[in-house]
Design an enzyme around this catalytic site. Structure first.
Site, PDB file in Angstrom:
ATOM      1  N   ASN A 169      -6.684   0.957  -2.543  1.00 48.70           N
ATOM      2  CA  ASN A 169      -7.820   1.800  -1.954  1.00 48.70           C
ATOM      3  C   ASN A 169      -6.456   3.178  -1.371  1.00 48.70           C
ATOM      4  O   ASN A 169      -6.513   3.446  -0.532  1.00 48.70           O
ATOM      5  CB  ASN A 169      -8.246   0.619  -0.302  1.00 48.70           C
ATOM      6  CG  ASN A 169      -6.129   0.074   0.104  1.00 48.70           C
ATOM      7  OD1 ASN A 169      -4.924   0.635  -0.933  1.00 48.70           O
ATOM      8  ND2 ASN A 169      -5.681   0.393   1.470  1.00 48.70           N
ATOM      9  N   HIS A 214      -8.909 -10.382  -0.707  1.00 46.50           N
ATOM     10  CA  HIS A 214      -8.421 -10.346   0.623  1.00 46.50           C
ATOM     11  C   HIS A 214      -9.601 -11.426   0.849  1.00 46.50           C
ATOM     12  O   HIS A 214     -10.325 -10.840   1.046  1.00 46.50           O
ATOM     13  CB  HIS A 214      -8.217  -9.343   0.567  1.00 46.50           C
ATOM     14  CG  HIS A 214      -8.276  -8.645   2.633  1.00 46.50           C
ATOM     15  ND1 HIS A 214      -7.962  -7.635   3.406  1.00 46.50           N
ATOM     16  CD2 HIS A 214      -9.413  -8.692   3.495  1.00 46.50           C
ATOM     17  CE1 HIS A 214      -8.147  -7.902   4.458  1.00 46.50           C
ATOM     18  NE2 HIS A 214      -8.713  -8.371   4.432  1.00 46.50           N
ATOM     19  N   ASP A 254       2.705  -6.511   2.145  1.00 48.57           N
ATOM     20  CA  ASP A 254       1.298  -6.076   2.999  1.00 48.57           C
ATOM     21  C   ASP A 254       1.899  -5.314   3.600  1.00 48.57           C
ATOM     22  O   ASP A 254       1.606  -4.510   4.574  1.00 48.57           O
ATOM     23  CB  ASP A 254       0.583  -6.821   3.352  1.00 48.57           C
ATOM     24  CG  ASP A 254      -0.925  -6.449   3.563  1.00 48.57           C
ATOM     25  OD1 ASP A 254      -0.785  -5.533   3.347  1.00 48.57           O
ATOM     26  OD2 ASP A 254      -1.474  -7.184   4.809  1.00 48.57           O
ATOM     27  N   HIS A 314       0.714  -1.087  -0.021  1.00 46.37           N
ATOM     28  CA  HIS A 314       0.026   0.131   0.052  1.00 46.37           C
ATOM     29  C   HIS A 314       0.884   0.855  -0.260  1.00 46.37           C
ATOM     30  O   HIS A 314       1.940   1.579   0.735  1.00 46.37           O
ATOM     31  CB  HIS A 314      -1.029   0.254   1.365  1.00 46.37           C
ATOM     32  CG  HIS A 314      -1.670  -1.702   1.476  1.00 46.37           C
ATOM     33  ND1 HIS A 314      -2.748  -1.042   0.904  1.00 46.37           N
ATOM     34  CD2 HIS A 314      -1.769  -2.461   1.322  1.00 46.37           C
ATOM     35  CE1 HIS A 314      -3.766  -2.626   0.931  1.00 46.37           C
ATOM     36  NE2 HIS A 314      -2.464  -3.167   1.281  1.00 46.37           N
ATOM     37  N   LEU A 315       1.166   2.227  -1.294  1.00 44.76           N
ATOM     38  CA  LEU A 315       1.961   2.459  -0.999  1.00 44.76           C
ATOM     39  C   LEU A 315       0.974   4.310  -0.911  1.00 44.76           C
ATOM     40  O   LEU A 315       1.895   5.752  -1.030  1.00 44.76           O
ATOM     41  CB  LEU A 315       2.800   3.478  -2.688  1.00 44.76           C
ATOM     42  CG  LEU A 315       3.442   2.189  -2.891  1.00 44.76           C
ATOM     43  CD1 LEU A 315       4.387   2.384  -4.039  1.00 44.76           C
ATOM     44  CD2 LEU A 315       4.559   1.689  -1.903  1.00 44.76           C
ATOM     45  N   ARG A 316      -0.215   4.612  -0.852  1.00 46.93           N
ATOM     46  CA  ARG A 316      -1.135   5.827  -0.049  1.00 46.93           C
ATOM     47  C   ARG A 316      -1.091   6.344  -0.917  1.00 46.93           C
ATOM     48  O   ARG A 316      -1.990   7.750  -0.106  1.00 46.93           O
ATOM     49  CB  ARG A 316      -0.766   6.094   1.195  1.00 46.93           C
ATOM     50  CG  ARG A 316      -0.329   4.862   2.144  1.00 46.93           C
ATOM     51  CD  ARG A 316      -1.684   4.118   2.623  1.00 46.93           C
ATOM     52  NE  ARG A 316      -1.003   3.324   3.625  1.00 46.93           N
ATOM     53  CZ  ARG A 316      -2.116   2.146   4.316  1.00 46.93           C
ATOM     54  NH1 ARG A 316      -3.772   1.962   3.330  1.00 46.93           N
ATOM     55  NH2 ARG A 316      -1.722   1.201   4.988  1.00 46.93           N
TER      56      ARG A 316
END
Ligand SMILES: [Zn+2]
Lengths: 423, 307
Positions: A93, A181, A307, A61-63
């Protein structure tokens, strides 16, 4: 033979001392070490360090866009290269959600801006459904064309099994894998804590392993029925391993990943309410750890993934139940999984396969296998270098890891991408 | 006995001897509470913040009275009446409280682990007055003290804890304390209100209240949160009170000298028959009196410990 521009001298690969020759950013040759002169080539003395093909992380998740205070694509990729990774797949996300080609394009543009001279490769994962809402399919063809390597509703799994079926069918036409997931949201009203002895003592809302395994079972049955591939993210418990082994015996097209923390920690780590131990799926029991290791050994679990889920310090320093789930993993994943090799729990071959060939073959990503013409993405690794993981030596903006303060063994000394030294 | 603890987070921290010491200290304060003038200068000059992020008139009043009877200055910070509410994090709350430099903080909080969170960040004593579903050590100590006053010793007694065990910090803390003091514990409730892995707890588990009550020396009823029906854990209150509420029939199955307890506030007619709550065997009001004495003992021990 064309002329090498870069020579890595006296590195150890598969137990042999070798010289690695690079030309045009590609592998030219790997030969037994010698003192040969290479005119005009840059020569790097590896002094017996381990030579490794760059690793691939299929789950981060690199945001960015939206949550740059937790991490941005530049800081995430920087942590990646220091951690030994050259291929990074990032989940959808973000805000806006990566559910259309415009967002995908923008992510790729920012990755390029972060490393204008060439750096780690970013492979965005598109959302399966618009806004991750689980109601309407995303334009997956358009996103595949824009550069998405896979599709997933990670974090917000699709509740509606009918819609999930349609997402698999539609997504499979793009040729890109679907990642799920596995979490039955109805069975998991609380997240981040395993329902077990520790949760009952600590008085924390929790989710049972059945919440994961029930959805694993659904996905496996669906993949078999549709005769389509499914990739299962961050498998954490014995029940799931057993189900995947059952499906593989039936030749269901399934691949599965697990993460370093599920192999090195148990729910016991939650005593003391350290919110850095809060992760979804949650840390499980010693029995689950044993099953995961056995699953790695017999091939039920195909690959590692981090993750990587960075969060800002102020978000984690709250009441445990209000803290977000996730562990910042890119900086430490290699050392943590190396400890499994050092402790004799997995072999060196498994270690390399789980971080390189298995993910690259599953997601059709560029792979360096030290054959002529492979991308010259590799790093030198000192397996005996001891270091203490702390906020300062982590390159990710997210310092949220339960391993902070621990002494880790093994470190990336230098990292070359397309033959260029990045670290 | 020299008190060695900075904080009271959970009864698991206390040895059997230390619990006994709390009981003996509380006995002394109980005597003071029966005097015409109930105030002593023991904690003069000390200050304690009563920080209740979750409302509880009963526990707060009990601590307030305990502090005042020891001449300790008590300051109330209710969640609703302070700036400590509007989006402020627990960490900021902790720093705010630290800046007030009190000798102790009594904390009631809806999050499990909140007391430990403060204890790790503040120099003063933290007394956990209930955190989430985790622990309620002062309730367990006052319940234990109430029984100790009745029986002289808890050794060999059997105590039934009845009702919503899964969501109850009182059940968790009482189990630990009663076991520590030599009593046997039984739990009874519908399966949906028993925590998973309860089989690993040091207690006998029943889902049949009549079986559970046979031969017990005390029954502790827990307060039922009425919204459990909406949570999908119960069909309705009528069925609950018929099958899991404490009534006359169950009391007849218990030991003839059985004691009835309830931490309050009671839902009369739900978890307990209203007459039973007021009968001879009921210790409900004794618990309230013991509560003040026990909390006086705790404030005394924690605030005067050698630093
Ligand atoms: Zn996930």
């Amino acid at each position: 033979m064309s002329h090498p521009e870069l020579v890595i001298r006296k590195a150890v690969w598969k137990g042999e001392e070798v010289d690695l020759l690079v030309a045009d950013g590609k592998i030219l040759d790997v030969i037994p070490s010698s003192d040969a002169m290479y005119e005009g080539a840059e020569v790097v003395a590896a002094r017996g360090l381990l030579l490794m093909p760059s690793f691939t992380d299929v789950h981060t998740h690199l945001r960015e866009p939206g949550f740059e205070y937790k991490e941005d694509i530049a800081s995430g990729l920087k942590a990646a290269v220091h951690g030994g990774f050259s291929n990074i797949m990032c989940m959808a996300n973000t805000d806006p959600v990566n559910d259309n080609a415009v967002v995908t394009d923008e992510m790729l543009r920012r990755a390029k801006t972060a490393f204008p001279e060439g750096g780690p490769r970013l492979f965005p994962i598109g959302a399966l459904t618009k806004g991750l809402a689980g109601e309407e399919l995303s334009p997956m063809h358009e996103m595949a064309e824009a550069g998405c390597a896979a599709f997933s509703n990670d974090g917000l799994p699709i509740k509606n099994s009918e819609l999930f079926r349609r997402a698999m069918e539609y997504g499979s036409d793009t040729g890109k894998p679907i990642i799920d997931h596995c979490e039955d949201p109805y069975l998991a009203p609380a997240v981040g804590v395993n329902e077990g002895e520790v949760s009952s003592v600590l008085g924390l809302g929790a989710q049972p392993d059945v919440a994961e395994a029930a959805q694993v079972a659904r996905d496996l049955l669906m993949a078999e029925y549709l005769d389509m591939h499914i990739h299962l993210a961050h498998i954490s418990c014995r029940k799931s391993v057993d189900l995947i082994a059952w499906a593989k015996k039936r030749r269901v097209k399934v691949t599965a990943e697990t993460c370093p923390h599920y192999l090195l920690l148990t729910e016991e780590a939650l005593h003391g309410y350290n919110s850095d131990t809060k992760v979804n799926p949650p840390l499980r029991t010693a029995d689950d750890v044993e099953a995961l290791l056995a699953g790695i050994k017999d091939g039920t679990i195909d690959m590692f993934a981090t993750d990587h889920a960075p969060h800002a310090a102020h978000e984690k320093e709250v009441e445990f139940m209000n803290a977000p789930c996730g562990i910042s993993g890119l900086d430490s994943a290699l050392s943590l999984t190396w400890s499994l090799v050092a402790d004799g729990k997995i072999t060196f071959e498994t270690f390399v396969r789980m971080w390189t060939t298995a993910p690259c073959e599953t997601f059709d990503l560029p792979l360096n296998s030290f054959k002529k013409g492979d991308p010259a993405d590799f790093f030198l690794f000192d397996p005996s270098d001891e270091w203490v993981l702390n906020s300062k030596n982590m390159h990710s903006k997210g310092k949220n890891t339960p391993f902070r303060g621990q002494t880790l063994k093994g470190r990336v000394i230098s990292h070359f991408l397309s033959g260029k030294k990045i670290v | 006995m020299e008190w060695r603890h900075k904080d009271l987070l959970d009864v698991t921290q206390l040895s059997k001897e230390e619990v006994q010491h709390v009981f003996e200290t509380a006995t002394y304060f109980q005597e003071i509470n029966s005097r015409p003038v109930k105030k002593v200068p023991t904690l003069k000059g000390h200050s304690v913040v009563l920080f209740f992020a979750e409302p509880s008139t009963r526990t707060k009043t009990s601590f307030d009275m305990a502090g005042k009877r020891l001449s300790c200055d008590t300051f109330s910070l209710a969640k609703s009446s302070s700036s400590l509410t509007k989006g402020e994090t627990l960490k900021d709350t902790a720093l705010t409280l630290q800046a007030m430099n009190p000798d102790g903080i009594v904390l009631r909080h809806w999050a499990s682990g909140a007391a430990q969170f403060l204890a790790e960040r503040l120099d003063c004593s933290i007394i956990n007055a209930g955190d989430g579903r985790h622990a309620h050590p002062t309730q367990a100590l006052l319940d234990g003290f109430t029984l100790y006053q009745e029986w002289g010793s808890l050794e060999g007694k059997t105590v039934l804890i009845l009702g919503d065990i899964a969501h109850s910090r009182v059940a968790r803390s009482n189990l630990t304390l009663l076991n520590k003091m030599g009593a046997k514990v039984r739990f009874c409730g519908p399966r949906t209100l028993l925590p998973p892995y309860i089989k690993n707890w040091d207690a006998e588990v029943y889902t049949d209240i009549n079986e559970a009550c046979k031969g017990v020396d005390a029954v502790m009823c827990l307060r039922l949160q009425l919204e459990r029906q909406q949570d999908g854990l119960l069909p309705d209150l009528r069925e609950y009170s018929n099958y899991f509420g404490l009534g006359h029939k169950q009391i007849e199955l218990a030991n003839p000298d059985v004691k009835i307890m309830h931490p309050g506030p009671m839902n009369r007619g739900v978890e307990i028959n209203s007459e039973l709550a007021d009968c001879e065997a009921s210790l409900v009001l004794d618990q309230v009196a013991s509560g003040v004495a026990t909390r006086m003992a705790l404030l005394y021990l924690y605030l005067t410990r050698k630093k």
